[in-house]
Design a protein around this motif. Structure first.
Motif, PDB file in Angstrom:
ATOM      1  N   ILE A  28      16.483  30.742 -40.150  1.00 27.12           N
ATOM      2  CA  ILE A  28      16.932  29.396 -40.524  1.00 27.12           C
ATOM      3  C   ILE A  28      16.872  29.193 -42.039  1.00 27.12           C
ATOM      4  N   LYS A  29      15.840  29.727 -42.700  1.00 29.88           N
ATOM      5  CA  LYS A  29      15.737  29.552 -44.158  1.00 29.88           C
ATOM      6  C   LYS A  29      16.952  30.151 -44.862  1.00 29.88           C
ATOM      7  N   ASN A  30      17.411  31.308 -44.401  1.00 26.03           N
ATOM      8  CA  ASN A  30      18.598  31.917 -45.012  1.00 26.03           C
ATOM      9  C   ASN A  30      19.861  31.147 -44.664  1.00 26.03           C
ATOM     10  N   LYS A  31      19.915  30.592 -43.465  1.00 25.19           N
ATOM     11  CA  LYS A  31      21.058  29.755 -43.093  1.00 25.19           C
ATOM     12  C   LYS A  31      21.155  28.571 -44.054  1.00 25.19           C
ATOM     13  N   ILE A  32      20.009  27.952 -44.333  1.00 25.69           N
ATOM     14  CA  ILE A  32      19.979  26.823 -45.256  1.00 25.69           C
ATOM     15  C   ILE A  32      20.422  27.267 -46.649  1.00 25.69           C
ATOM     16  N   LYS A  33      19.942  28.420 -47.102  1.00 20.83           N
ATOM     17  CA  LYS A  33      20.336  28.927 -48.426  1.00 20.83           C
ATOM     18  C   LYS A  33      21.841  29.154 -48.504  1.00 20.83           C
ATOM     19  N   LEU A  34      22.426  29.717 -47.459  1.00 22.88           N
ATOM     20  CA  LEU A  34      23.867  29.962 -47.452  1.00 22.88           C
ATOM     21  C   LEU A  34      24.648  28.650 -47.467  1.00 22.88           C
ATOM     22  N   LEU A  35      24.202  27.681 -46.676  1.00 21.35           N
ATOM     23  CA  LEU A  35      24.882  26.386 -46.656  1.00 21.35           C
ATOM     24  C   LEU A  35      24.764  25.687 -48.011  1.00 21.35           C
ATOM     25  N   LYS A  36      23.586  25.763 -48.634  1.00 16.78           N
ATOM     26  CA  LYS A  36      23.408  25.171 -49.965  1.00 16.78           C
ATOM     27  C   LYS A  36      24.304  25.856 -50.985  1.00 16.78           C
ATOM     28  N   LEU A  37      24.415  27.176 -50.897  1.00 20.94           N
ATOM     29  CA  LEU A  37      25.293  27.919 -51.800  1.00 20.94           C
ATOM     30  C   LEU A  37      26.718  27.393 -51.707  1.00 20.94           C
ATOM     31  N   GLU A  38      27.127  27.012 -50.494  1.00 18.72           N
ATOM     32  CA  GLU A  38      28.473  26.495 -50.262  1.00 18.72           C
ATOM     33  C   GLU A  38      28.569  24.993 -50.512  1.00 18.72           C
ATOM     34  N   LYS A  39      27.504  24.415 -51.061  1.00 20.44           N
ATOM     35  CA  LYS A  39      27.461  22.991 -51.426  1.00 20.44           C
ATOM     36  C   LYS A  39      27.507  22.061 -50.216  1.00 20.44           C
ATOM     37  N   VAL A  40      26.999  22.535 -49.081  1.00 19.96           N
ATOM     38  CA  VAL A  40      26.868  21.686 -47.899  1.00 19.96           C
ATOM     39  C   VAL A  40      25.603  20.848 -48.080  1.00 19.96           C
ATOM     40  N   ASP A  41      25.690  19.556 -47.787  1.00 18.03           N
ATOM     41  CA  ASP A  41      24.524  18.673 -47.873  1.00 18.03           C
ATOM     42  C   ASP A  41      23.608  18.969 -46.681  1.00 18.03           C
ATOM     43  N   VAL A  42      22.613  19.802 -46.899  1.00 14.09           N
ATOM     44  CA  VAL A  42      21.730  20.203 -45.804  1.00 14.09           C
ATOM     45  C   VAL A  42      20.726  19.120 -45.432  1.00 14.09           C
ATOM     46  N   ASP A  43      20.615  18.069 -46.246  1.00 13.19           N
ATOM     47  CA  ASP A  43      19.696  16.978 -45.914  1.00 13.19           C
ATOM     48  C   ASP A  43      20.132  16.223 -44.664  1.00 13.19           C
ATOM     49  N   GLN A  44      21.379  16.376 -44.270  1.00 13.37           N
ATOM     50  CA  GLN A  44      21.878  15.705 -43.067  1.00 13.37           C
ATOM     51  C   GLN A  44      21.399  16.392 -41.788  1.00 13.37           C
TER      52      GLN A  44
END
Length: 178
Positions: free
Chosen positions: A152-168
């Motif tokens: 999950i931590k890497n999933k979050i990193k990849l989404l953040k890299l793509e500028k996805v708002d992971v706080d949602q």
């Protein structure tokens, strides 16, 4: 004959596997099946064209660019159902997410066969070419951030890299809501 090479990424070492012409697998070192692939009889050959192109694609991706998936000759092995799911994954735009349920609806619409989010989750979980076939862009119902073979931590990193708002999103404390 099958070949392997390695790529150093911000997420750790990545193992790439090819049949000389096509990319067959991409596994993060932390992936639960990495050791199985790493221990298999693969010949290390760093200079294959498919490896050079994949490494360039990954360089661009990790630099925050949105490289075109069509640039790479991908050949993931799997059933027709899994192939259908992976084809949908390939169409998820960079920086966007989709739910397992939405993928199930797309499949049901295309085949007139009712699909479940859980069945889709199984196919997503068996994606052999993670990152490039972007299974990290699939989230659970109610903004649950579930499942990723690379953690999950890497999933979050990849989404953040793509500028996805992971706080949602939130990580469920029990079960694996899809």
């Amino acid at each position: 004959m099958m070949y392997k090479t390695y790529y150093s990424s911000p997420l750790g070492q990545i193992l790439l596997i090819s049949d000389d012409d096509n990319l067959l697998a991409l596994k993060l070192e932390c992936h639960r099946f990495y050791d199985k692939f790493e221990a298999s009889d693969l010949v290390q050959k760093d200079d294959l064209g498919v490896f050079k192109n994949t490494k360039l694609w990954l360089d661009n991706y990790f630099a925050g660019k949105a490289p075109d998936i069509e640039e790479l000759p991908l050949s993931p092995a799997g059933s027709k159902f899994r192939q259908d799911v992976w084809n949908i994954l390939c169409k998820i735009p960079y920086g966007e997410v989709i739910t397992y349920g939405e993928i199930a609806k797309k499949l049901s619409h295309n085949t007139d066969i009712k699909m479940s989010a859980q069945a889709v989750g199984g196919a997503v979980g068996h994606n052999p070419i993670s990152i490039i076939i972007p299974c990290h862009r699939v989230v659970g119902a109610n903004n649950n951030l579930t499942g990723y073979g690379g953690g999950i931590k890497n999933k979050i990193k990849l989404l953040k890299l793509e500028k996805v708002d992971v706080d949602q999103f939130h990580i469920p404390t029990s079960g694996t809501a899809l």
